[in-house]
Motif scaffolding. Structure first.
Motif, PDB file in Angstrom:
ATOM      1  N   CYS A   1      17.856  29.697 -72.347  1.00 24.90           N
ATOM      2  CA  CYS A   1      18.310  29.736 -70.951  1.00 24.90           C
ATOM      3  C   CYS A   1      17.186  30.051 -69.965  1.00 24.90           C
ATOM      4  O   CYS A   1      17.219  29.586 -68.819  1.00 24.90           O
TER       5      CYS A   1
ATOM      6  N   PHE B   1      21.943  34.161 -70.898  1.00 17.02           N
ATOM      7  CA  PHE B   1      23.110  33.597 -71.543  1.00 17.02           C
ATOM      8  C   PHE B   1      24.384  34.018 -70.822  1.00 17.02           C
ATOM      9  O   PHE B   1      25.315  33.222 -70.665  1.00 17.02           O
ATOM     10  N   ALA B   2      24.450  35.257 -70.341  1.00 21.84           N
ATOM     11  CA  ALA B   2      25.642  35.722 -69.616  1.00 21.84           C
ATOM     12  C   ALA B   2      25.878  34.881 -68.363  1.00 21.84           C
ATOM     13  O   ALA B   2      27.018  34.519 -68.054  1.00 21.84           O
TER      14      ALA B   2
ATOM     15  N   TYR C   1      24.785  31.796 -67.899  1.00 18.78           N
ATOM     16  CA  TYR C   1      25.155  30.466 -68.393  1.00 18.78           C
ATOM     17  C   TYR C   1      26.645  30.424 -68.724  1.00 18.78           C
ATOM     18  O   TYR C   1      27.354  29.478 -68.363  1.00 18.78           O
ATOM     19  N   GLU C   2      27.158  31.471 -69.399  1.00 18.64           N
ATOM     20  CA  GLU C   2      28.577  31.517 -69.747  1.00 18.64           C
ATOM     21  C   GLU C   2      29.452  31.428 -68.498  1.00 18.64           C
ATOM     22  O   GLU C   2      30.482  30.739 -68.511  1.00 18.64           O
TER      23      GLU C   2
ATOM     24  N   VAL D   1      29.423  27.851 -67.304  1.00 14.86           N
ATOM     25  CA  VAL D   1      30.253  27.005 -68.170  1.00 14.86           C
ATOM     26  C   VAL D   1      31.727  27.200 -67.820  1.00 14.86           C
ATOM     27  O   VAL D   1      32.477  26.227 -67.688  1.00 14.86           O
ATOM     28  N   LEU D   2      32.127  28.451 -67.657  1.00 19.18           N
ATOM     29  CA  LEU D   2      33.516  28.722 -67.301  1.00 19.18           C
ATOM     30  C   LEU D   2      33.891  28.014 -66.001  1.00 19.18           C
ATOM     31  O   LEU D   2      34.938  27.372 -65.920  1.00 19.18           O
TER      32      LEU D   2
ATOM     33  N   LEU E   1      35.747  36.008 -69.247  1.00 22.06           N
ATOM     34  CA  LEU E   1      34.490  36.360 -69.912  1.00 22.06           C
ATOM     35  C   LEU E   1      34.571  37.729 -70.585  1.00 22.06           C
ATOM     36  O   LEU E   1      33.633  38.140 -71.256  1.00 22.06           O
TER      37      LEU E   1
ATOM     38  N   THR F   1      26.611  39.071 -61.754  1.00 14.97           N
ATOM     39  CA  THR F   1      26.315  37.741 -62.304  1.00 14.97           C
ATOM     40  C   THR F   1      26.445  36.664 -61.235  1.00 14.97           C
ATOM     41  O   THR F   1      25.552  35.821 -61.083  1.00 14.97           O
TER      42      THR F   1
ATOM     43  N   VAL G   1      23.950  23.630 -66.544  1.00  8.82           N
ATOM     44  CA  VAL G   1      24.883  23.707 -67.673  1.00  8.82           C
ATOM     45  C   VAL G   1      24.629  22.556 -68.638  1.00  8.82           C
ATOM     46  O   VAL G   1      24.557  22.749 -69.858  1.00  8.82           O
TER      47      VAL G   1
ATOM     48  N   THR H   1      23.273  23.437 -72.311  1.00  5.11           N
ATOM     49  CA  THR H   1      24.228  23.108 -73.365  1.00  5.11           C
ATOM     50  C   THR H   1      23.609  22.163 -74.381  1.00  5.11           C
ATOM     51  O   THR H   1      23.772  22.342 -75.596  1.00  5.11           O
TER      52      THR H   1
END
Length: 173
Positions: A50, A57-58, A60-61, A64-65, A83, A93, A127, A131
């Motif tokens: 990332c 990564f947090a 990125y999550e 994605v959400l 999350l 974030t 993303v 990904t």
């Protein structure tokens, strides 16, 4: 993966032997400690992937959400719930993602006090790129085949259900 420790022994196995002598059965301790170590290794690898995109990564999550939502936007509270993080973490974030240009914040039209986070085109691009790299890296699980990955998922899902992380009507998928 992070720099290998390249030890000539397994420190968790060694700790398990000492644990067994001093305290009793070591299987639960060794399994839990192994899970925690693998989590460190995976998170290190994910963050390495990332980082070139200005993400952790947090973050990125969270992107994605947002990309999964029909409209590309979700209320801050819903992001925290999905999350499984504290509202303060969500705020931090989303602020960082907004500073990077990956999301915008706007008033929630359904709740006058609430805020929506909306993914931007550059957030969607990030993303897509991250990904692709995570999938190429098989999410750090190249040492396992698909059947083993599914078995790990099923075992850990059982622990999550027992901890009431979520509930199922039939305790099946």
């Amino acid at each position: 993966m992070p720099e290998p420790l390249d030890l000539n022994f397994d420190p968790i196995e060694r700790a398990g032997s000492i644990w067994q002598e001093r305290f009793g059965p070591a299987e639960a301790m060794a399994a839990a400690t192994s899970i925690m170590r693998v989590q460190q290794l995976l998170l290190g690898e994910f963050d390495r992937i990332c980082r070139p995109y200005g993400l952790t990564f947090a973050r990125y999550e969270a992107l994605v959400l947002l990309s999964f939502s029909r409209t590309g936007a979700l209320p801050m509270a819903k992001i925290g719930e999905r999350l499984m993080v504290h509202p303060t973490s969500v705020t931090n974030t989303i602020q960082r993602l907004e500073t990077a240009g990956f999301v915008t914040r706007e008033p929630n039209p359904r709740d006058g006090r609430g805020t929506l986070a909306r993914i931007t085109d550059s957030g969607r691009d990030a993303v897509k790129k991250v990904t692709s790299e995570l999938m190429d890296a098989e999410f750090g699980l190249t040492a396992l085949d698909d059947e083993q990955r599914l078995a790990v998922f099923e075992l850990l899902r059982t622990v999550r259900v027992a901890a009431r992380d979520f509930h199922t009507d039939d305790h099946e998928h």
